[in-house]
Design an enzyme around this catalytic site. Sequence first.
Site, PDB file in Angstrom:
ATOM      1  N   VAL A 103       0.564  -1.375  -0.122  1.00 19.06           N
ATOM      2  CA  VAL A 103       0.186   0.065  -0.038  1.00 19.06           C
ATOM      3  C   VAL A 103       0.371   1.106   0.320  1.00 19.06           C
ATOM      4  CG1 VAL A 103      -1.966   1.289   1.502  1.00 19.06           C
ATOM      5  CG2 VAL A 103      -1.662  -1.469   1.540  1.00 19.06           C
ATOM      6  N   CYS A 104       0.986   2.018  -0.671  1.00 23.12           N
ATOM      7  CA  CYS A 104       1.471   3.285  -1.190  1.00 23.12           C
ATOM      8  C   CYS A 104       2.836   3.317  -0.970  1.00 23.12           C
ATOM      9  CB  CYS A 104       0.846   4.452   0.129  1.00 23.12           C
ATOM     10  SG  CYS A 104       1.625   5.570   0.125  1.00 23.12           S
ATOM     11  N   THR A 105       3.981   3.459   0.020  1.00 23.79           N
ATOM     12  CA  THR A 105       5.161   3.159   0.008  1.00 23.79           C
ATOM     13  C   THR A 105       5.318   1.905   0.202  1.00 23.79           C
ATOM     14  OG1 THR A 105       4.992   4.485   1.835  1.00 23.79           O
ATOM     15  CG2 THR A 105       5.776   6.222  -0.562  1.00 23.79           C
ATOM     16  N   THR A 123       2.172   3.031  -7.306  1.00 23.10           N
ATOM     17  CA  THR A 123       2.997   3.771  -5.399  1.00 23.10           C
ATOM     18  C   THR A 123       2.394   5.506  -5.781  1.00 23.10           C
ATOM     19  OG1 THR A 123       4.939   3.885  -4.097  1.00 23.10           O
ATOM     20  CG2 THR A 123       4.891   5.108  -6.070  1.00 23.10           C
ATOM     21  N   ALA A 156      -2.280   2.665  -5.149  1.00 26.92           N
ATOM     22  CA  ALA A 156      -1.269   4.277  -5.014  1.00 26.92           C
ATOM     23  C   ALA A 156      -1.479   4.348  -2.926  1.00 26.92           C
ATOM     24  CB  ALA A 156      -1.989   4.738  -6.411  1.00 26.92           C
TER      25      ALA A 156
END
Length: 318
Positions: A103-105, A123, A156
């Site tokens: 998730v994300c970074t 990301t 993202a």
Amino acid sequence: MQQPRVVFVLFDDFQALDFVGPHEVFRGTGHYDCRVVATRARPVRTDSGLLIAAEHRLDEVDPATVDTLVVVGGPGVDAAARDPVLVEWIRSTASHARRVTSVCTGAFLLAAAGVLNGRRVTTHWAFAEQLSQEYPAVIVDSEPIFVRDGQVWSSAGVTSGIDMALALVEEDRGRQVALTIARYLVMFLRRPGGQTQFSTALWRAQPATDPIRAVVSAIHADPGARHSIDDLAARAGLSPRHLQRRFTAELGTAPAAYVEQVRVEAAQRDLLDGDSVEQIARRCGFGTAESLRRAFHRRLGVAPSDYRDRFRSVGTPY
């Protein structure tokens, strides 16, 4: 029957929503055994100061027992990627798990473990270029909400982890279960994996004056309505020529191009719902299927049918 085990990996200064959103999706089904791990079993501090209990140390969870691995992101991911114990545990677990997700970074942590080499991932848009530069073996796509490449899924920024988790639940338990969870969470919009991280309303400059704001609002409120230059000019109280000049100056694009982009985005969403291309073309203001196909090729480089096949195969939240 043993429940599939979903393991969430936390570290200091992680983003709370990266964890809480997907966790609520999985737990809400009653189908998964959710575990929360960190290098040491203790309260782990989020980047906003909240404390989340990591109930297990890494060495208390056998990598071979993990069905789905979820690696969250946040400001602390750089320090986490330098933790050799954590990185090695992720590498080992990823080699056993049925699915590996970020998730994300959190993608940076998977990349540090070598899990993303040669894979297409996404990301948070603000960190996509950095991920690409630091890990050139990773194929970074900053556009989609989430991406699936084999058994590796990536999402993202922040709330997109919920969309990805709903898609994972749909893959396992079916569309109706995912729909039920989405409704329980009061999810207002269905966001397919292929939807861009930016809608037209976000990636364009914002209108500076009330007449142009009124025009933009009308376009987004009903993309399929009549939006000829004369119709828009009447709404703004301007002449067509004056509207064309003002609109382009304030938003950086001509009214007709803006309308087409908004309609394409509306069609992207509708294509995941099962209606025919002809129905969607009429509803979204293109008139004919051929006009919709031309606009899709102009904006996305693919046909509407190819877009539908590609992103339906990934799964949709509900």
